[in-house]
Design an enzyme around this catalytic site. Structure first.
Site, PDB file in Angstrom:
ATOM      1  N   CYS A   1      45.278  46.949  29.780  1.00 10.53           N
ATOM      2  CA  CYS A   1      45.436  47.030  31.234  1.00 10.53           C
ATOM      3  C   CYS A   1      45.020  45.605  31.917  1.00 10.53           C
ATOM      4  CB  CYS A   1      44.951  48.087  31.982  1.00 10.53           C
ATOM      5  SG  CYS A   1      45.782  49.745  31.424  1.00 10.53           S
TER       6      CYS A   1
ATOM      7  N   CYS B   1      40.603  50.433  30.474  1.00 13.60           N
ATOM      8  CA  CYS B   1      41.768  49.991  29.478  1.00 13.60           C
ATOM      9  C   CYS B   1      42.056  48.376  29.355  1.00 13.60           C
ATOM     10  CB  CYS B   1      43.171  50.447  30.470  1.00 13.60           C
ATOM     11  SG  CYS B   1      44.638  49.871  29.309  1.00 13.60           S
TER      12      CYS B   1
END
Length: 121
Positions: A33, A30
């Site tokens: 993230c 991600c």
């Protein structure tokens, strides 16, 4: 490192033994993230009185499911064993600092009593 990798096996123990826990549900694949990670890490170093946990959703899918995480990153704040905040999306450092200040100030018992009064009316 001021953040702690937390798994399904130790999550409850972490929540029960810390008054204030910030949990970053994330995944290695991600991009947002990975962008939020350093912000979360910096906040953890500036606030040693708070337990900062990171949960890899790919390694702990049962925990992510139980926490109703549908997108990553998702930030969860737990105070006195109660979830007081949960939101998907990376926060800016200033927004995370704001959230930390609010969480520290929050009186969970007073907030619960106020909510119960509002629901009774």
């Amino acid at each position: 490192m001021a953040t702690h990798a937390v798994t399904s096996q130790d999550f409850n123990q972490v929540v029960e033994s810390n008054d204030l826990v910030f949990v970053d549900f994330w995944a290695t694949w991600c991009g947002p993230c990975r962008a939020f990670g350093p912000t979360f890490e910096k906040a953890s170093e500036a606030n040693p009185d708070i337990y900062f946990a990171k949960v890899d959703i790919d390694q702990n899918p049962d925990l992510a499911s139980a926490a109703k995480v549908q997108a990553v990153p998702t930030l969860m704040v737990i105070k006195n064993q109660q979830i007081v905040f949960q939101q998907a999306g990376a926060l800016r450092a200033s927004d995370l600092d704001d959230l930390i200040a609010q969480a520290k100030e929050l009186d969970v018992n007073a907030a619960a009593a106020e909510e119960a009064t509002e629901q009774a009316q």
